[in-house]
Design an enzyme around this catalytic site. Structure first.
Site, PDB file in Angstrom:
ATOM      1  N   LYS A 112     116.337  19.089  87.932  1.00 50.26           N
ATOM      2  CA  LYS A 112     115.329  19.740  87.096  1.00 50.26           C
ATOM      3  C   LYS A 112     115.977  20.800  86.179  1.00 50.26           C
ATOM      4  CE  LYS A 112     111.478  18.074  89.527  1.00 50.26           C
ATOM      5  NZ  LYS A 112     112.202  17.287  90.500  1.00 50.26           N
TER       6      LYS A 112
HETATM    7  C1  LIG Z   1     111.962  15.864  90.789  1.00 49.86           C
HETATM    8  C2  LIG Z   1     113.007  15.120  91.552  1.00 49.86           C
HETATM    9  C3  LIG Z   1     113.053  13.700  91.595  1.00 49.86           C
HETATM   10  C4  LIG Z   1     112.004  12.851  90.921  1.00 49.86           C
HETATM   11  O1  LIG Z   1     112.118  12.863  89.523  1.00 49.86           O
HETATM   12  P1  LIG Z   1     110.896  12.399  88.603  1.00 49.86           P
HETATM   13  O2  LIG Z   1     111.307  12.705  87.225  1.00 49.86           O
HETATM   14  O3  LIG Z   1     109.718  13.219  89.065  1.00 49.86           O
HETATM   15  O4  LIG Z   1     110.686  10.935  88.847  1.00 49.86           O
HETATM   16  C5  LIG Z   1     114.086  13.091  92.284  1.00 49.86           C
HETATM   17  N1  LIG Z   1     115.020  13.821  92.936  1.00 49.86           N
HETATM   18  C6  LIG Z   1     115.015  15.170  92.944  1.00 49.86           C
HETATM   19  C7  LIG Z   1     116.050  15.905  93.701  1.00 49.86           C
HETATM   20  C8  LIG Z   1     114.013  15.870  92.248  1.00 49.86           C
HETATM   21  O5  LIG Z   1     114.002  17.220  92.260  1.00 49.86           O
END
Ligand SMILES: *Cc1c(COP(=O)(O)O)cnc(C)c1O
Length: 494
Positions: A112
């Protein structure tokens, strides 16, 4: 010509990129989505030697075409700097039979950071562009990861204030400490007596409260949202797919033009949708492999074309993928039905009313780009161990879901195209699960596991967790869920 972003639920609701970023969600409940794709020249003879920031400039200027070159330079240079622990920003690691694209070198060691470190600069730049003088107040409810990444991004960004709510008993010790030790005078963290849904519901309520909005405006403030439906979070994620491809060319793993698969551990469908947009601007992509954990609503959707959320919610070791309504799938649905807002709205309303929808009359070429499968808890743990034994490398549980799904995909299809696994978190974020999978030890505490993980992997403990146990706690506020608004008004001096 300026790119048009249209709401997925109303063809008359169109905005430019900077307006879409400021608004976050469309007021009709839809998501702002590009209705045509920008022309980008992807010349990998040049791009193979480009820095991450240079690739970002190319991709972002195409999608965010109402920002000036100077504005984008400012955003990029402030976002992708020494907050990341490697100049590569997103290094590509070759393992036995796959390539792991490490998206966890930012301040909170999860992917993120890739978008949340630039979103605050997009927002303040867009605000300035449109002559808004209000302070931007970000309200976020978090189940653990998003809140920390958003705070790290917004900390000390002039003209912004961020308030994060988390469920007091709903996050891990590491996650809680990551939030309560957050620095920055404009960051506020509040634990609530309640669960994530309570936090989320009250945040939504505050967003929609007209009286509160007017009170903010009188004080020269306005709310905005940092959640993954904001196009300003999606577009920065297109960058690393192009960058990964350039690294494969650079290191001679592929020749320019060769198709590459991407396997993406999926929750809200933002990350894999960014890979889809990378394909639309000309990246040579073979398959986009959508990997789920036991909350496998997307696996079923790609198989049956029915999206059915009426199922048990499973708590897994990959919590950021524990999700039954993938918000960003709405954008793919919109494209699948030929950018038809009326049809998309109908399907989304059916999901709310009946808990499901069925896709008919869709663009089969788009759907054929995707493959989907899931890994259960045992398969995920086994994959962490397998990769450790094969490559002396420890994956986090989210990455391991994707890795396990790719193994299945390759066995079942015989597709031997080079494949990149989007590696979304550092194992240091989930040390207990990682160590247990490798050694079989159970009952470890978070910090004990952290030390063991270091011994096992030899990877330096990242600053995000190193010293966390003894870092000064700066945020101790705790309120009842019903008092969230009072806490916000108090912080903002309303
Ligand atoms: C948010 C997240 C995901 C999922 O990603 P999306 O874009 O919501 O599909 C996968 N792995 C981690 C570690 C995340 O923080």
């Amino acid at each position: 010509m300026t790119l048009v972003y249209q709401s997925t639920r109303d063809e008359k609701n169109t905005v430019t990129a900077s307006q879409a970023i400021l608004q976050g969600l469309a007021t009709d409940g839809g998501l702002f989505t590009p209705v045509s794709y920008p022309q980008v020249e992807l010349d990998f003879d040049t791009l193979k030697d480009a820095s991450y920031q240079e690739v970002a400039k190319l991709v972002l200027s195409a999608f965010l075409d109402d920002f000036t070159a100077e504005e984008l330079d400012y955003c990029i240079s402030h976002a992708y700097d020494s907050k990341f622990d490697t100049p590569a920003i997103a290094p590509l690691v070759k393992l036995d039979g796959q390539y792991n694209l490490e998206l966890f070198h930012g301040s909170t060691i999860a992917f993120k950071d890739m978008a949340l470190s630039i979103l605050p600069y997009f927002m303040t730049t867009a605000a300035k562009k449109h002559g808004l003088e209000n302070k931007i107040v970000i309200l976020t409810a978090t189940s653990g990861d998003t809140g920390k990444a958003a705070m790290a991004g917004f900390a000390d960004v002039p003209g912004t204030e961020i308030i994060v709510f988390y469920p007091k008993d709903g996050v891990s010790k590491v996650q809680e400490l990551q939030m309560t030790t957050q620095t920055g005078d404009n960051t506020h963290v509040i634990a609530i007596d309640g669960n994530f849904d309570d936090a989320q519901t009250n945040v939504k309520h505050m967003f929609n409260d007209v009286a509160l909005r007017e009170k903010l405006a009188t004080n020269k403030m306005q709310f905005s949202s940092a959640n993954s439906m904001n196009i300003g979070r999606l577009v920065p994620q297109v960058v690393y797919y192009v960058y990964a491809y350039a690294q494969l060319v650079k290191t001679g793993q592929i020749t320019a033009g060769e198709k590459v698969n991407f396997t993406v551990p999926t929750g809200n469908f933002g990350n894999i949708l960014a890979a889809f947009y990378a394909k639309q601007i000309g990246l040579p992509v073979g398959k986009l492999i959508c990997a789920s954990n036991e909350n496998n609503v997307l696996t079923d959707f790609f198989k049956t074309h029915v999206y059915d959320k009426k199922r048990e919610f499973k708590v897994t070791t990959s919590p950021s993928m524990d999700i039954l309504v993938s918000s960003n799938l709405e954008r793919l649905i919109f494209h699948l039905v030929g950018n038809d807002a009326t049809k998309t709205k109908e399907l989304m309303e059916s999901l709310v009313a009946t808990g499901q929808y069925q896709l008919s009359n869709f663009d089969a070429d788009i759907l054929d780009l995707f493959a989907a499968a899931y890994a259960d808890e045992a398969e995920t743990a086994a994959e962490i161990k397998r990769v450790y034994e094969a490559s002396d490398y420890i994956e986090d549980p989210h990455t391991a879901v994707a890795s396990a799904v790719y193994q299945k995909y390759r066995t079942q299809t015989g597709d031997t195209a080079k494949t990149v696994i989007a590696s979304t978190a550092s194992p240091y974020k989930f040390p207990v699960v990682a160590v247990e999978a490798v050694t079989g030890e159970t009952g470890l505490g978070d910090f004990e596991a952290l030390a063991k993980l270091h011994t096992l992997s030899g990877v330096p403990v990242p600053p995000a967790v190193d010293g966390l146990e003894t870092a000064p706690v700066r945020h101790r506020t705790s309120v009842a869920a019903k008092d969230m608004q009072a806490a916000v008004e108090d912080y903002l001096g309303l």
